[in-house]
Scaffold this motif. Structure first.
Motif, PDB file in Angstrom:
ATOM      1  N   ALA A 162       0.810  -1.215   0.000  1.00 24.10           N
ATOM      2  CA  ALA A 162       0.000   0.000   0.000  1.00 24.10           C
ATOM      3  C   ALA A 162       0.843   1.264   0.000  1.00 24.10           C
ATOM      4  N   ALA A 163       2.061   1.199   0.518  1.00 25.03           N
ATOM      5  CA  ALA A 163       2.938   2.369   0.555  1.00 25.03           C
ATOM      6  C   ALA A 163       3.693   2.564  -0.759  1.00 25.03           C
ATOM      7  N   GLY A 164       3.521   1.642  -1.703  1.00 26.87           N
ATOM      8  CA  GLY A 164       4.214   1.751  -2.977  1.00 26.87           C
ATOM      9  C   GLY A 164       5.586   1.104  -2.997  1.00 26.87           C
ATOM     10  N   THR A 165       5.945   0.423  -1.915  1.00 23.15           N
ATOM     11  CA  THR A 165       7.248  -0.242  -1.825  1.00 23.15           C
ATOM     12  C   THR A 165       7.192  -1.610  -2.494  1.00 23.15           C
ATOM     13  N   ILE A 166       8.229  -1.960  -3.267  1.00 23.31           N
ATOM     14  CA  ILE A 166       8.280  -3.278  -3.897  1.00 23.31           C
ATOM     15  C   ILE A 166       8.516  -4.340  -2.825  1.00 23.31           C
ATOM     16  N   VAL A 167       7.591  -5.312  -2.762  1.00 26.47           N
ATOM     17  CA  VAL A 167       7.718  -6.384  -1.769  1.00 26.47           C
ATOM     18  C   VAL A 167       7.939  -7.736  -2.444  1.00 26.47           C
ATOM     19  N   GLY A 168       7.850  -7.788  -3.754  1.00 28.99           N
ATOM     20  CA  GLY A 168       8.041  -9.041  -4.470  1.00 28.99           C
ATOM     21  C   GLY A 168       7.938  -8.839  -5.961  1.00 28.99           C
ATOM     22  N   LEU A 169       8.091  -9.917  -6.711  1.00 32.13           N
ATOM     23  CA  LEU A 169       7.970  -9.872  -8.171  1.00 32.13           C
ATOM     24  C   LEU A 169       7.245 -11.116  -8.657  1.00 32.13           C
ATOM     25  N   LEU A 170       6.472 -10.940  -9.718  1.00 29.98           N
ATOM     26  CA  LEU A 170       5.773 -12.039 -10.375  1.00 29.98           C
ATOM     27  C   LEU A 170       6.386 -12.217 -11.758  1.00 29.98           C
ATOM     28  N   ASP A 171       6.685 -13.460 -12.124  1.00 33.02           N
ATOM     29  CA  ASP A 171       7.398 -13.718 -13.378  1.00 33.02           C
ATOM     30  C   ASP A 171       6.793 -14.928 -14.094  1.00 33.02           C
ATOM     31  N   VAL A 172       6.751 -14.851 -15.416  1.00 32.97           N
ATOM     32  CA  VAL A 172       6.426 -16.004 -16.257  1.00 32.97           C
ATOM     33  C   VAL A 172       7.627 -16.246 -17.159  1.00 32.97           C
ATOM     34  N   SER A 173       8.225 -17.438 -17.086  1.00 28.60           N
ATOM     35  CA  SER A 173       9.390 -17.790 -17.889  1.00 28.60           C
ATOM     36  C   SER A 173       9.111 -19.086 -18.635  1.00 28.60           C
ATOM     37  N   GLY A 174       9.662 -19.177 -19.833  1.00 26.68           N
ATOM     38  CA  GLY A 174       9.436 -20.386 -20.614  1.00 26.68           C
ATOM     39  C   GLY A 174      10.551 -20.656 -21.598  1.00 26.68           C
ATOM     40  N   ASP A 175      10.531 -21.881 -22.128  1.00 26.29           N
ATOM     41  CA  ASP A 175      11.491 -22.300 -23.152  1.00 26.29           C
ATOM     42  C   ASP A 175      10.747 -22.243 -24.483  1.00 26.29           C
ATOM     43  N   GLN A 176      10.778 -21.064 -25.123  1.00 32.13           N
ATOM     44  CA  GLN A 176      10.002 -20.847 -26.346  1.00 32.13           C
ATOM     45  C   GLN A 176      10.829 -20.041 -27.333  1.00 32.13           C
ATOM     46  N   PRO A 177      10.672 -20.334 -28.635  1.00 30.46           N
ATOM     47  CA  PRO A 177      11.491 -19.650 -29.636  1.00 30.46           C
ATOM     48  C   PRO A 177      11.089 -18.204 -29.876  1.00 30.46           C
ATOM     49  N   HIS A 233     -11.605   8.678   6.964  1.00 30.99           N
ATOM     50  CA  HIS A 233     -10.291   9.137   6.518  1.00 30.99           C
ATOM     51  C   HIS A 233      -9.613   8.071   5.661  1.00 30.99           C
ATOM     52  N   LEU A 234      -8.807   8.536   4.734  1.00 33.35           N
ATOM     53  CA  LEU A 234      -8.105   7.623   3.825  1.00 33.35           C
ATOM     54  C   LEU A 234      -6.988   6.888   4.554  1.00 33.35           C
ATOM     55  N   LEU A 235      -6.983   5.573   4.387  1.00 37.83           N
ATOM     56  CA  LEU A 235      -5.905   4.754   4.947  1.00 37.83           C
ATOM     57  C   LEU A 235      -4.894   4.366   3.880  1.00 37.83           C
ATOM     58  N   ALA A 236      -5.378   4.034   2.687  1.00 40.15           N
ATOM     59  CA  ALA A 236      -4.488   3.605   1.609  1.00 40.15           C
ATOM     60  C   ALA A 236      -5.289   3.558   0.306  1.00 40.15           C
ATOM     61  N   MET A 237      -4.560   3.401  -0.796  1.00 41.78           N
ATOM     62  CA  MET A 237      -5.185   3.253  -2.109  1.00 41.78           C
ATOM     63  C   MET A 237      -4.425   2.201  -2.899  1.00 41.78           C
ATOM     64  N   ASN A 238      -5.117   1.549  -3.837  1.00 44.44           N
ATOM     65  CA  ASN A 238      -4.403   0.654  -4.747  1.00 44.44           C
ATOM     66  C   ASN A 238      -3.787   1.462  -5.884  1.00 44.44           C
ATOM     67  N   ALA A 239      -3.038   0.795  -6.762  1.00 46.60           N
ATOM     68  CA  ALA A 239      -2.298   1.502  -7.810  1.00 46.60           C
ATOM     69  C   ALA A 239      -3.219   2.261  -8.748  1.00 46.60           C
ATOM     70  N   VAL A 240      -4.381   1.678  -9.063  1.00 41.01           N
ATOM     71  CA  VAL A 240      -5.315   2.353  -9.973  1.00 41.01           C
ATOM     72  C   VAL A 240      -5.825   3.650  -9.346  1.00 41.01           C
ATOM     73  N   ALA A 241      -6.196   3.589  -8.073  1.00 46.63           N
ATOM     74  CA  ALA A 241      -6.688   4.790  -7.401  1.00 46.63           C
ATOM     75  C   ALA A 241      -5.585   5.842  -7.296  1.00 46.63           C
ATOM     76  N   HIS A 242      -4.353   5.406  -7.037  1.00 46.94           N
ATOM     77  CA  HIS A 242      -3.230   6.345  -6.961  1.00 46.94           C
ATOM     78  C   HIS A 242      -2.999   7.041  -8.287  1.00 46.94           C
TER      79      HIS A 242
END
Length: 613
Positions: A162-177, A233-242
């Protein structure tokens, strides 16, 4: 440039490489600075079992929230020789779900839990590039720094809290030409889903204001989410709202961002209601959360909001006053039970205007019944419109059917493409409009009907009357007020309209100057419908997470109108506006009547002049 040629240029340490993924040359430079060599395989960037267990425990919430999305993504790519990976904020792989056939080869380069795929450890790769530059990244084949990884094609995106800090990554990897263009879109959607889940897990007792400019997209990945405390009062927003509220800060009143009162916000519990942001955008919103009212900002009693008529018709335009004026005139007239005829090219928004008028009308809680006159088979048209009694004809429903006109009773009847209605059916419809009662097929007892009437056509109905293809008496019954919607190429708010439509799909994306130039220059024969399809396709295919460029546009080669065709269009429009009065049209165009005649003949435009009484 071919992928192998790109690698040759990168090996030569070129600063800029034509055809290479954005940021690739800089990533290769950082990999060299970290002491890596393209042909030396890294084998020591691995955690042992104990260290991996401790790391997984430290990231327990991320893993718990992300696992359902990993499973969902794997279902999307199963059988493609690929895997879905979840990494922590340092690029260490925490979870992996993938095809068994891909496992053996991917294990040879340590594409598994415990391996660190940061740039400093494994050179240029999608996880490392996304982590270093804080954005979505795609690295294909020979673009990888280490030669051992060049069989991979990968796409990764950061996951932020919620603070905008990177906490992880999502990846798709494959063996494709070939580079998998859809993979980047999949990981972007997956990351957004994970971020939304994390947001709600972080504030389990809060309230969530969910909104979107289009009501049907509330509840989808494109929605904005504002997390609200019990005091409003506002606590947080998702990326779209930001993306909508770039300067939003936790602790500020929600009224800094939305035009809300306590009563109105209370009415949003489980109900979709149109509201405005403080910068004027009309959105549709609802509130979800614990089954209790917000206090003291929200009154305990939930009251429905008072109906307010919005005459800006903001959902239809972004600055073209003609559209708003068309909506205002149609609303005022139809409320007096005066029929409205809307004319305009295919795709100019005639049906959208009708829906907007219905939403603002006194009959908004009653049905809007749409009849596409061009789509009803002539043999079934009477039964479809007027209904039928049990056993009226072979194949009929044994209980009979009320018909579309009876279904519209109390509400609004919209006759779309009315210019395509067969003459015989026109006669029966005229009788209904005169007598305001319907006799079903096979019946004898009339039923009274009370509806407001709007019609639309892409044709010039007055010309059809002159040609004998449309009844004049029905024309005058339909045309209490005639409204003409301008084609998209003539709208004054086209630039702003494009920007808003892109923001509705993904508010974080900007349209490049070159892409905007091409969109503005296009002739748009399909008008708003074509523009909507083009932008949705372009957004799905775009190579950059943050920008829409010319290469993303799926439009055919732009067919610019010639000077002669533009002149013909202007003459035809002027004559249509003046109801076939050539003298009035000539005065508007600033030419003599004889000049207008001559140019019409030169352009081979067969237009009839209506006698002036």
């Amino acid at each position: 440039m071919e992928n192998k040629t790109v690698r040759h240029s990168l090996l030569d340490a070129s600063d800029e490489v034509a055809g290479a993924t954005a940021g690739l040359a800089a990533s290769w430079s950082r990999s060299r600075e970290a002491g890596l060599q393209p042909h030396v395989t890294m084998s020591d960037a691995m955690l042992d079992a104990t260290a991996l267990r401790l790391l997984r425990e430290a990231n327990e919430q991320l893993i718990t929230v992300a696992l359902p999305e990993l499973e969902n993504l794997y279902c999307q790519i199963a059988g493609t020789n690929s895997a879905v990976l979840l990494a922590d904020a340092n690029g260490v792989i925490l979870e992996r779900q993938g095809d068994p056939a891909f496992r053996e080869r991917s294990q040879s380069v340590a594409l598994r839990p415990g391996a660190c795929w940061g740039e400093a450890d494994r050179g240029t790769n999608a996880i490392g590039l996304a982590l270093t530059e804080g954005r979505c990244a795609s690295v294909h084949g020979a673009e990888h720094f280490l030669a051992c990884n060049t069989f991979l094609t990968c796409a990764a995106t950061p996951i932020r809290n919620a603070a905008g800090t990177i906490v992880g990554l999502l990846d798709v990897s494959g063996d494709q030409p070939a580079r998998q263009l859809h993979a980047l879109g999949l990981v972007r959607m997956g990351a957004r889903m994970i971020e939304n889940r994390m947001l709600m897990a972080e504030f389990p007792d809060a309230f969530y204001l969910r909104f979107h400019a289009r009501p049907e997209l509330v509840g989808t990945l494109g929605e904005g989410i504002a997390v609200i405390s019990a005091s409003g009062h506002l606590l947080a927003m998702n990326a779209v709202a930001h993306a909508h509220f770039k300067t939003a800060r936790a602790g500020t009143p929600i009224t800094d961002y939305f035009e809300l009162s306590g009563d109105l916000l209370a009415s949003l519990f489980g109900h979709l209601v149109p509201i405005k942001t403080t910068y004027g955008l009309l959105v549709h919103a609802l509130v979800a959360g614990k089954d209790k009212p917000l206090t003291p900002f929200i009154v305990p009693e939930i009251k429905p909001p008072l109906k307010q008529i919005d005459e800006s018709f903001a959902e239809l335009q972004v600055g073209d006053f003609r559209i708003a004026e068309a909506g205002r005139r149609a609303l005022r007239v139809v409320e007096q039970n005066i029929p409205v005829l809307i004319e305009g090219e295919t795709g100019t928004g005639k049906e959208w205007l009708v829906r907007a008028v219905h939403k603002r009308s006194s009959r908004s809680d009653k049905p809007l019944i749409t009849v596409n006159c061009a789509a009803i088979p002539e043999t079934l048209a009477e039964a479809e419109l007027f209904g039928y009694t049990p056993g009226a004809f072979t194949g009929a429903n044994r209980d009979g059917a009320p018909g579309r006109l009876v279904e519209a009773d109390g509400g609004i009847l919209f006759l779309d493409e009315v210019g395509d209605m067969p003459l015989e059916l026109q006669t029966r419809l005229l009788r209904v409009l005169q007598e305001r009662e319907v006799v079903p097929v096979g019946g004898t007892t009339p039923r009274p009907v009370n509806f407001l009437l709007l019609s639309a056509t892409h044709q010039h109905l007055a010309s059809l009357v002159e040609e004998g293809r449309f009844r004049s008496d029905l024309f005058y019954r339909l045309c209490g007020l005639n409204i003409s919607l301008p084609p998209l190429r003539q709208r004054g708010d086209l630039r702003a309209l494009i920007q808003r439509m892109v923001a509705e799909i993904d508010p974080g994306v900007l349209v490049s100057k070159a892409a905007m130039g091409q969109l503005l220059a296009h002739h748009w024969p399909g008008n708003l419908r074509e523009l909507d399809n083009v932008l949705r396709t372009a957004m799905a295919l775009r190579s950059s997470a943050n920008q829409l460029d010319v290469a993303d546009l799926p439009m055919p080669a732009n067919r610019q109108p010639t000077l002669k065709s533009r002149e013909s269009e202007l003459m035809a429009d002027a004559i249509a506006r003046h109801g076939g009065n050539f003298s009035a049209a000539a005065r508007e165009l600033g030419v003599s009547r004889s000049t207008l005649y001559r140019r019409l003949q030169s352009a081979d435009l067969k237009m009839r002049e209506k006698p002036v009484s």
